[in-house]
Design a protein around this motif. Sequence first.
Motif, PDB file in Angstrom:
ATOM      1  N   PRO A  50       0.833  -1.204   0.000  1.00  0.00           N
ATOM      2  CA  PRO A  50       0.000   0.000   0.000  1.00  0.00           C
ATOM      3  C   PRO A  50       0.868   1.255   0.000  1.00  0.00           C
ATOM      4  CG  PRO A  50      -0.858  -1.606   1.543  1.00  0.00           C
ATOM      5  CD  PRO A  50       0.458  -2.145   1.078  1.00  0.00           C
ATOM      6  N   LEU A  51       0.596   2.161  -0.934  1.00  0.00           N
ATOM      7  CA  LEU A  51       1.417   3.354  -1.128  1.00  0.00           C
ATOM      8  C   LEU A  51       0.480   4.553  -1.235  1.00  0.00           C
ATOM      9  CD1 LEU A  51       4.385   3.602  -3.688  1.00  0.00           C
ATOM     10  CD2 LEU A  51       3.168   5.562  -2.758  1.00  0.00           C
ATOM     11  N   LEU A  52       0.607   5.489  -0.315  1.00  0.00           N
ATOM     12  CA  LEU A  52      -0.272   6.642  -0.235  1.00  0.00           C
ATOM     13  C   LEU A  52       0.488   7.910  -0.610  1.00  0.00           C
ATOM     14  CD1 LEU A  52      -2.941   7.998   0.591  1.00  0.00           C
ATOM     15  CD2 LEU A  52      -2.126   7.953   2.964  1.00  0.00           C
ATOM     16  N   VAL A  53       0.019   8.599  -1.631  1.00  0.00           N
ATOM     17  CA  VAL A  53       0.590   9.880  -2.051  1.00  0.00           C
ATOM     18  C   VAL A  53      -0.254  10.994  -1.437  1.00  0.00           C
ATOM     19  CG1 VAL A  53       1.105  11.380  -4.006  1.00  0.00           C
ATOM     20  CG2 VAL A  53       1.490   8.910  -4.190  1.00  0.00           C
ATOM     21  N   ILE A  54       0.410  11.915  -0.717  1.00  0.00           N
ATOM     22  CA  ILE A  54      -0.276  12.999  -0.019  1.00  0.00           C
ATOM     23  C   ILE A  54       0.165  14.321  -0.637  1.00  0.00           C
ATOM     24  CG2 ILE A  54      -0.781  14.001   2.233  1.00  0.00           C
ATOM     25  CD1 ILE A  54       0.585  11.435   3.428  1.00  0.00           C
ATOM     26  N   SER A  55      -0.774  15.135  -1.015  1.00  0.00           N
ATOM     27  CA  SER A  55      -0.444  16.453  -1.557  1.00  0.00           C
ATOM     28  C   SER A  55      -0.257  17.453  -0.414  1.00  0.00           C
ATOM     29  CB  SER A  55      -1.530  16.913  -2.518  1.00  0.00           C
ATOM     30  OG  SER A  55      -2.752  17.134  -1.840  1.00  0.00           O
ATOM     31  N   PRO A  56       0.187  18.674  -0.709  1.00  0.00           N
ATOM     32  CA  PRO A  56       0.502  19.631   0.366  1.00  0.00           C
ATOM     33  C   PRO A  56      -0.709  20.053   1.183  1.00  0.00           C
ATOM     34  CG  PRO A  56       1.603  20.254  -1.676  1.00  0.00           C
ATOM     35  CD  PRO A  56       0.646  19.163  -2.027  1.00  0.00           C
ATOM     36  N   VAL A  57      -0.437  20.352   2.463  1.00  0.00           N
ATOM     37  CA  VAL A  57      -1.443  20.991   3.311  1.00  0.00           C
ATOM     38  C   VAL A  57      -1.591  22.438   2.855  1.00  0.00           C
ATOM     39  CG1 VAL A  57      -0.836  19.480   5.230  1.00  0.00           C
ATOM     40  CG2 VAL A  57       0.203  21.755   5.094  1.00  0.00           C
ATOM     41  N   SER A  58      -2.534  23.135   3.436  1.00  0.00           N
ATOM     42  CA  SER A  58      -2.784  24.521   3.050  1.00  0.00           C
ATOM     43  C   SER A  58      -1.585  25.408   3.364  1.00  0.00           C
ATOM     44  CB  SER A  58      -4.015  25.062   3.774  1.00  0.00           C
ATOM     45  OG  SER A  58      -5.183  24.393   3.335  1.00  0.00           O
ATOM     46  N   CYS A  59      -1.299  26.321   2.452  1.00  0.00           N
ATOM     47  CA  CYS A  59      -0.243  27.311   2.614  1.00  0.00           C
ATOM     48  C   CYS A  59      -0.668  28.531   1.808  1.00  0.00           C
ATOM     49  CB  CYS A  59       1.098  26.771   2.134  1.00  0.00           C
ATOM     50  SG  CYS A  59       2.443  27.989   2.192  1.00  0.00           S
ATOM     51  N   GLY A  90      -6.448  22.290   6.764  1.00  0.00           N
ATOM     52  CA  GLY A  90      -7.184  22.953   5.701  1.00  0.00           C
ATOM     53  C   GLY A  90      -7.075  24.460   5.715  1.00  0.00           C
ATOM     54  N   PRO A  91      -7.705  25.103   4.741  1.00  0.00           N
ATOM     55  CA  PRO A  91      -7.599  26.557   4.598  1.00  0.00           C
ATOM     56  C   PRO A  91      -8.211  27.348   5.740  1.00  0.00           C
ATOM     57  CG  PRO A  91      -9.212  25.631   3.062  1.00  0.00           C
ATOM     58  CD  PRO A  91      -8.480  24.477   3.658  1.00  0.00           C
ATOM     59  N   ASP A  92      -9.076  26.725   6.532  1.00  0.00           N
ATOM     60  CA  ASP A  92      -9.646  27.430   7.683  1.00  0.00           C
ATOM     61  C   ASP A  92      -8.774  27.299   8.929  1.00  0.00           C
ATOM     62  OD1 ASP A  92     -10.084  24.707   7.898  1.00  0.00           O
ATOM     63  OD2 ASP A  92     -12.021  24.915   8.884  1.00  0.00           O
ATOM     64  N   GLU A  93      -7.594  26.687   8.795  1.00  0.00           N
ATOM     65  CA  GLU A  93      -6.708  26.473   9.945  1.00  0.00           C
ATOM     66  C   GLU A  93      -5.357  27.151   9.758  1.00  0.00           C
ATOM     67  OE1 GLU A  93      -7.503  22.155  11.586  1.00  0.00           O
ATOM     68  OE2 GLU A  93      -7.349  22.115   9.403  1.00  0.00           O
ATOM     69  N   THR A  94      -5.267  28.078   8.829  1.00  0.00           N
ATOM     70  CA  THR A  94      -3.960  28.673   8.545  1.00  0.00           C
ATOM     71  C   THR A  94      -3.482  29.592   9.669  1.00  0.00           C
ATOM     72  OG1 THR A  94      -5.065  30.381   7.224  1.00  0.00           O
ATOM     73  CG2 THR A  94      -4.203  28.465   6.057  1.00  0.00           C
TER      74      THR A  94
END
Length: 379
Positions: free
Chosen positions: A268-277, A342-346
């Motif tokens: 199993p291989l999970l690709v994760i994209s960036p968190v909010s910035c 997410g974008p509401d936690e920046t």
Amino acid sequence: MRAVPLRGGPVELRGALDLEDTPAGVLPRRLPEWTKEQYQDPSVHGVTLMPSGVRLVFRTDARELEFEVLTSTGQLDTDPGPQPTGMLELLVDGAPAGRRQAPVGNVVRMAGPGAEQRMIPGEPGTVRFSGLPDGMKTVELWLPQQTPTELVALRADGEVLAPLPDGRRRWVHHGSSISHCVEADGPTGTWPVVAAALGGVEVINLSQAGNALLDPYVARTIRDLPADLISLKVGINIVSLAAFRLRTFGPAVHGFLDTIREGHPDTPLLVISPVSCPALEETPGPTAIAPDGKLAALGDPADVADGALSLAVVRAELSRIVAARRAHDPRLHYLDGRELLGPDETDDLADGLHPGAAAYRRMGDRFAAHAFADDGPFG
């Protein structure tokens, strides 16, 4: 108190893939020795020596333990003192059993970022953990995630034995500073360690602050490691350093995944994209630190149409690549990093980029709830 050998004895050093002999003792590295000749940037060497996720593991009936270490921490000439060395944390049978500030040892002085460094040699320091429970128990000493730490000596007032196999799955993770987690409140507060504890797995954290640029030597390292689960958090530094354009980014992702699959065709291989910035969502890099201390993007949003990368573009491309490959690789998965933060936690990004300690723990909780669910990629 009697000395316990750090090499060739009962102590296992987990999370490190190499040990360098030093005049003081041994220095853990989180990449194999052979990778040294494949990078020139000194930042790669520096962060590889930062022992995020590295811990000593053994069984003992001792009531008291002493660890002698020599840390190396930085200090700008304008700073009043050395940067914080971080914490040494002790777990007994998986439960917290004490934490101590790592002693200041060597201090690397510099006039500013990128300036010539001057080493001021220091001395090893000793931390002591007393009042441990009676009887034989499994002990883990976690090293500070942000500070290179030479292991000088271990002493115990009882017998020390090798740890028993615990049967947990091994999860290998690679990412940037947001997985390295310098800002966490301790080595067990990094989000991969939080998630691993909740998921009942053993984590090997190959994350590198300021890097994670689809380096081929990292892909080969993961390919050759024993692993039951693999995850890759990809994209933030690729955008912040303007390291790729769209034309080269996709093939590089494919090549990185192809190399890993040579050694782990069905893992199993999970690709994760960036968190909010916020600075990089729609604007490409490179980046700089603004007068307010927050990350600022220097690229032109109009250049995205000609192939410059923003975080929005990276997320779309990673999602597309994983969806296309899943036709012949059903154990490949994708997670939008904004599900972790997410974008509401920046407001949790003090410098506009890096989460704080509480946010890292929240990310670990969320990753575990997603990845280790019965129907999740690591379920």
